[in-house]
Scaffold this active site. Structure first.
Site, PDB file in Angstrom:
ATOM      1  CB  CYS A  84      -3.854   1.338   1.092  1.00  0.00           C
ATOM      2  SG  CYS A  84      -4.891   2.169  -0.102  1.00  0.00           S
ATOM      3  CD  GLU A  85       2.912   3.601  -0.205  1.00  0.00           C
ATOM      4  OE1 GLU A  85       3.391   3.825   0.917  1.00  0.00           O
ATOM      5  OE2 GLU A  85       3.592   3.394  -1.228  1.00  0.00           O
ATOM      6  CG  HIS A  86      -1.188   2.031  -3.735  1.00  0.00           C
ATOM      7  ND1 HIS A  86      -1.048   0.690  -3.442  1.00  0.00           N
ATOM      8  CD2 HIS A  86       0.058   2.487  -3.995  1.00  0.00           C
ATOM      9  CE1 HIS A  86       0.234   0.355  -3.541  1.00  0.00           C
ATOM     10  NE2 HIS A  86       0.915   1.417  -3.860  1.00  0.00           N
ATOM     11  CG  HIS A  87      -6.835   3.228  -3.588  1.00  0.00           C
ATOM     12  ND1 HIS A  87      -6.121   2.044  -3.583  1.00  0.00           N
ATOM     13  CD2 HIS A  87      -7.231   3.437  -4.868  1.00  0.00           C
ATOM     14  CE1 HIS A  87      -6.090   1.555  -4.816  1.00  0.00           C
ATOM     15  NE2 HIS A  87      -6.754   2.372  -5.619  1.00  0.00           N
ATOM     16  CD  GLN A 125      -1.552  -6.963   4.667  1.00  0.00           C
ATOM     17  OE1 GLN A 125      -2.640  -6.512   4.296  1.00  0.00           O
ATOM     18  NE2 GLN A 125      -1.380  -8.234   4.984  1.00  0.00           N
ATOM     19  CG  HIS A 153      -5.905  -4.026   1.687  1.00  0.00           C
ATOM     20  ND1 HIS A 153      -4.763  -3.317   1.410  1.00  0.00           N
ATOM     21  CD2 HIS A 153      -5.522  -5.072   2.454  1.00  0.00           C
ATOM     22  CE1 HIS A 153      -3.728  -3.917   1.983  1.00  0.00           C
ATOM     23  NE2 HIS A 153      -4.161  -4.991   2.612  1.00  0.00           N
ATOM     24  CB  CYS A 155      -8.432   0.598  -1.737  1.00  0.00           C
ATOM     25  SG  CYS A 155      -7.151  -0.610  -1.493  1.00  0.00           S
TER      26      CYS A 155
HETATM   27 ZN    ZN Z   1      -5.381   0.808  -1.871  1.00  0.00          ZN
END
Ligand code: ZN
Length: 197
Positions: A84-87, A125, A153, A155
């Site tokens: 995931c590009e956030h975490h 996603q 996920h 995260c």
């Molecule tokens: Zn994430």
């Protein structure tokens, strides 16, 4: 895609890993961690190899000798690992891809390659689902495309709300998959997503 001239050197990437180790409370100079930055950078080369590939190239070679075959083609349970590009945490899941050919078909392994290439990038996603569907629509130009992705996920399972066993399902339907309820229903029946499977 990152511009090559802005790409940090390998030494800079390894130094960044040492910084994160120290930030976590470790001593990056202790014996067990000495080769860790090198290994992490190598793992990144594997996990994020999708930036070097153009998924559309996989779809460019098609076959037209299909004896008039004009029914759904579905590849289901394509396992993938993404991040995931956030975490920068793993997303582990399966993709299901279907299309209704318009005279041309593509080698079935190529659909798996398209999934893999987009997965080996930092992702959201929803975005990955749309990218896979759109690339097939644009290059192969079938009558319709459907993509369904189930992803767990990390995260969310290993931090934050700590919910295990949760998967996120996203779908992108184009062409007849969007407009014709029967085509969509047939695709969903083929992939049979959901509990009790
Ligand atoms: Zn994430």
């Amino acid at each position: 895609m990152a511009d090559d001239k802005n790409k940090p050197s390998r030494d800079q990437a390894e130094a960044a890993v040492r910084t994160l180790l120290a930030w976590a409370g470790e001593d990056p100079a202790r014996e067990g961690l000495l080769d860790t930055p090198k290994r992490v950078v190598e793992a990144y080369g594997d996990w994020f190899s999708g930036y070097d590939d153009d998924p559309r190239e996989y779809l460019a070679r098609t076959f037209e000798e299909v004896a008039g075959y004009d029914e759904l083609i579905v590849l289901r349970d394509i396992e993938f690992e993404s991040h995931c590009e956030h975490h920068m945490a793993p997303i582990i899941g399966k993709a299901h891809v279907g299309y209704l050919p318009n005279g041309k078909v593509v080698g079935i392994s190529k659909l798996a390659r398209v999934v893999e290439t987009y997965a080996r990038r930092f992702q959201v996603q929803e975005k990955m689902t749309a990218q896979i569907a759109q690339s097939i629509q644009d290059v192969l130009q079938p009558l319709g495309v459907g993509v369904v992705i189930e992803g767990a996920h990390e995260c969310m399972t290993t931090r934050g709300v700590h919910k295990r066993g949760v998967s996120m399902i996203t779908s992108k339907m184009l062409g007849t998959f969007r407009e014709d309820a029967r085509t969509r229903a047939e695709f969903l029946r083929f992939i049979d997503v959901g509990p009790g499977r």
